[in-house]
Scaffold this active site. Structure first.
Site, PDB file in Angstrom:
ATOM      1  CG  ASP A  87     -61.495 -11.631 -39.803  1.00  0.00           C
ATOM      2  OD1 ASP A  87     -61.240 -12.184 -38.726  1.00  0.00           O
ATOM      3  OD2 ASP A  87     -61.726 -12.245 -40.861  1.00  0.00           O
ATOM      4  NE  ARG A 126     -58.570 -13.532 -34.828  1.00  0.00           N
ATOM      5  CZ  ARG A 126     -59.411 -13.337 -35.857  1.00  0.00           C
ATOM      6  NH1 ARG A 126     -59.141 -12.484 -36.817  1.00  0.00           N
ATOM      7  NH2 ARG A 126     -60.535 -14.001 -35.915  1.00  0.00           N
TER       8      ARG A 126
HETATM    9  P1  FDA Z   1     -44.551 -13.220 -39.498  1.00  0.00           P
HETATM   10  O1  FDA Z   1     -45.163 -12.652 -40.716  1.00  0.00           O
HETATM   11  O2  FDA Z   1     -43.279 -12.638 -39.010  1.00  0.00           O
HETATM   12  O3  FDA Z   1     -44.379 -14.775 -39.694  1.00  0.00           O
HETATM   13  C1  FDA Z   1     -43.636 -15.590 -38.818  1.00  0.00           C
HETATM   14  C2  FDA Z   1     -43.340 -16.899 -39.516  1.00  0.00           C
HETATM   15  O4  FDA Z   1     -44.556 -17.598 -39.746  1.00  0.00           O
HETATM   16  C3  FDA Z   1     -42.739 -16.737 -40.907  1.00  0.00           C
HETATM   17  O5  FDA Z   1     -41.342 -16.610 -40.843  1.00  0.00           O
HETATM   18  C4  FDA Z   1     -43.196 -17.991 -41.600  1.00  0.00           C
HETATM   19  O6  FDA Z   1     -42.386 -19.077 -41.222  1.00  0.00           O
HETATM   20  C5  FDA Z   1     -44.556 -18.214 -41.011  1.00  0.00           C
HETATM   21  N1  FDA Z   1     -45.630 -17.612 -41.837  1.00  0.00           N
HETATM   22  C6  FDA Z   1     -46.278 -16.458 -41.597  1.00  0.00           C
HETATM   23  N2  FDA Z   1     -47.219 -16.244 -42.542  1.00  0.00           N
HETATM   24  C7  FDA Z   1     -47.116 -17.283 -43.400  1.00  0.00           C
HETATM   25  C8  FDA Z   1     -47.812 -17.648 -44.573  1.00  0.00           C
HETATM   26  N3  FDA Z   1     -48.791 -16.904 -45.064  1.00  0.00           N
HETATM   27  N4  FDA Z   1     -47.474 -18.802 -45.200  1.00  0.00           N
HETATM   28  C9  FDA Z   1     -46.496 -19.574 -44.713  1.00  0.00           C
HETATM   29  N5  FDA Z   1     -45.796 -19.290 -43.603  1.00  0.00           N
HETATM   30  C10 FDA Z   1     -46.098 -18.156 -42.962  1.00  0.00           C
HETATM   31  N6  FDA Z   1     -54.523  -9.571 -40.121  1.00  0.00           N
HETATM   32  C11 FDA Z   1     -55.341  -8.492 -40.174  1.00  0.00           C
HETATM   33  O7  FDA Z   1     -54.932  -7.429 -40.622  1.00  0.00           O
HETATM   34  N7  FDA Z   1     -56.646  -8.602 -39.730  1.00  0.00           N
HETATM   35  C12 FDA Z   1     -57.126  -9.743 -39.185  1.00  0.00           C
HETATM   36  O8  FDA Z   1     -58.291  -9.797 -38.788  1.00  0.00           O
HETATM   37  C13 FDA Z   1     -56.273 -10.880 -39.121  1.00  0.00           C
HETATM   38  N8  FDA Z   1     -56.707 -12.059 -38.607  1.00  0.00           N
HETATM   39  C14 FDA Z   1     -55.798 -13.070 -38.390  1.00  0.00           C
HETATM   40  C15 FDA Z   1     -56.194 -14.214 -37.711  1.00  0.00           C
HETATM   41  C16 FDA Z   1     -55.251 -15.180 -37.378  1.00  0.00           C
HETATM   42  C17 FDA Z   1     -55.684 -16.394 -36.630  1.00  0.00           C
HETATM   43  C18 FDA Z   1     -53.884 -14.993 -37.764  1.00  0.00           C
HETATM   44  C19 FDA Z   1     -52.836 -16.003 -37.398  1.00  0.00           C
HETATM   45  C20 FDA Z   1     -53.509 -13.903 -38.490  1.00  0.00           C
HETATM   46  C21 FDA Z   1     -54.445 -12.936 -38.817  1.00  0.00           C
HETATM   47  N9  FDA Z   1     -54.072 -11.813 -39.548  1.00  0.00           N
HETATM   48  C22 FDA Z   1     -54.947 -10.746 -39.607  1.00  0.00           C
HETATM   49  C23 FDA Z   1     -52.779 -11.764 -40.274  1.00  0.00           C
HETATM   50  C24 FDA Z   1     -51.687 -11.086 -39.470  1.00  0.00           C
HETATM   51  O9  FDA Z   1     -51.936  -9.716 -39.392  1.00  0.00           O
HETATM   52  C25 FDA Z   1     -50.302 -11.303 -40.122  1.00  0.00           C
HETATM   53  O10 FDA Z   1     -50.307 -10.757 -41.404  1.00  0.00           O
HETATM   54  C26 FDA Z   1     -49.897 -12.769 -40.209  1.00  0.00           C
HETATM   55  O11 FDA Z   1     -50.268 -13.488 -39.080  1.00  0.00           O
HETATM   56  C27 FDA Z   1     -48.369 -12.863 -40.350  1.00  0.00           C
HETATM   57  O12 FDA Z   1     -47.739 -12.352 -39.207  1.00  0.00           O
HETATM   58  P2  FDA Z   1     -47.057 -13.292 -38.075  1.00  0.00           P
HETATM   59  O13 FDA Z   1     -47.358 -12.706 -36.747  1.00  0.00           O
HETATM   60  O14 FDA Z   1     -47.479 -14.687 -38.269  1.00  0.00           O
HETATM   61  O15 FDA Z   1     -45.510 -13.098 -38.259  1.00  0.00           O
END
Ligand code: FDA
Length: 311
Positions: free
Chosen positions: A138, A188
């Site tokens: 991560d 990732r």
């Molecule tokens: P965005 O935040 O725009 O979310 C899109 C939609 O997804 C939202 O409108 C909502 O519907 C839904 N959603 C998103 N998060 C949600 C939540 N917590 N609860 C409910 N619904 C939610 N970050 C980092 O800094 N270091 C890392 O190593 C990782 N590792 C990692 C692994 C994996 C498998 C994922 C999916 C994410 C990470 N992250 C991470 C977190 C990442 O940086 C980010 O903060 C989250 O994925 C939210 O961003 P989205 O791209 O999902 O878009």
């Protein structure tokens, strides 16, 4: 979409709260937080995580197991976390779960002694290689981000299957990606979950999404087996379209999502023939992880406050 200043403020407050040890103590002992925790966390134990992994696999969804816990106070704790990860990779192999593990280097002691952390990482990578289980690293806050990247750089030559999370929001990311020599890293791609200053990180949602899409295209063209960690339709659809345009097969890259977030989309992707892996945390130290999840969706805070009020 205009940025709602109230949401932005709640988000920042939650991210500040995620690093507050006193709040952590208070919340961690509150039975009222359990409901929300169970949405995102498989359980307290590896056995519970294995049970959830089996359920997900029945729906065509793979898993990356994450032992909860971040910055450690002493190196003894980091040695214990390393052993727990070794136990997890062995259990994954014995139970034929096809899972990876995701590890935070702050948990292996990078903030205390990078050399000891490198030894712990090496111990884990060797144990994982022995049983054929891939390891993902991560990416954390920028206070340990560059050291994490260096640790990955040092380890990846011997363990080229290792994957590193890369944060689209960080301004240094394009340079980091270009800086690899002699190895093309498996990554990732995520947006970035930590509170970072404007000099280091993009702040506006629109800008971050645009950068995510740009880097996703770059990764599809230049990197082996990229993983896209996002729940955002704008990013998911973009990756699908770009892969189609580039003639990249659905099994040649991977979507990743967090356990408990957009389960319908996870299943739909699996049914459409895409590879999908769910990041599945287990363990007792869920507080900072949960607070970051709430910051990503401040509406979750209302759910939590409602559960506090209704008991
Ligand atoms: P965005 O935040 O725009 O979310 C899109 C939609 O997804 C939202 O409108 C909502 O519907 C839904 N959603 C998103 N998060 C949600 C939540 N917590 N609860 C409910 N619904 C939610 N970050 C980092 O800094 N270091 C890392 O190593 C990782 N590792 C990692 C692994 C994996 C498998 C994922 C999916 C994410 C990470 N992250 C991470 C977190 C990442 O940086 C980010 O903060 C989250 O994925 C939210 O961003 P989205 O791209 O999902 O878009």
């Amino acid at each position: 979409m205009p940025v709602d200043p109230e949401v932005t403020m709640i988000k920042r407050l939650l991210l500040v709260a995620s690093t507050n040890r006193r709040l952590e103590k208070l919340m961690s002992t509150s039975p009222l937080a359990r409901g929300l925790v169970s949405r995102y966390v498989a359980g307290d134990t590896l056995q519970e995580a294995i049970a959830v992994t089996r359920e997900l696999r029945a729906h065509g969804i793979d898993v990356s197991l994450d032992l909860l816990g971040e910055t450690v106070d002493d190196l003894a704790e980091s040695a214990i976390a390393t052993k727990a990860y070794v136990e997890a990779v062995r259990a994954i192999a014995e139970n034929r779960l096809g899972a990876t593990v995701s590890v935070k280097l702050s948990q292996l002691g990078i903030g205390l002694d990078p050399a000891v952390c490198a030894d712990h990482l090496d111990e884990l990578l060797r144990a994982a290689a022995e049983v054929g289980v891939p390891v993902e690293i991560d990416m954390e806050h920028s206070s340990v981000g560059p050291a994490t990247l260096e640790a990955f750089r040092a380890a990846v030559h011997d363990h080229p299957g290792t994957r590193i999370a890369i944060q689209a929001a960080m301004r240094r990311t394009p340079g980091d990606l270009e800086s690899f020599t002699g190895v093309t890293p498996r990554i990732r791609l995520v947006k970035g979950a930590f509170l970072e200053p404007i000099e280091k990180s993009l702040q506006e949602r629109k800008e971050i999404t645009a950068q995510y899409r740009y880097l996703a295209d770059w990764a599809l063209v230049n990197l082996p087996d990229p993983a896209f960690g996002t729940h955002d339709d704008a990013c998911i659809d973009h990756v699908k379209r770009s892969a189609d345009r580039l003639g990249i097969a659905r099994r040649d890259f991977e979507f990743q999502m967090l356990h408990g977030v957009r389960r319908d989309v996870q299943r739909a992707l699996a049914e459409e023939g895409y590879r999908i892996r769910v990041y599945l945390p287990y363990g007792m130290q869920w507080y900072p992880y949960l607070m970051r999840r709430m910051a990503e969706r401040p509406a979750n805070l209302l759910l939590f406050l409602r559960s506090l009020v209704s008991g």
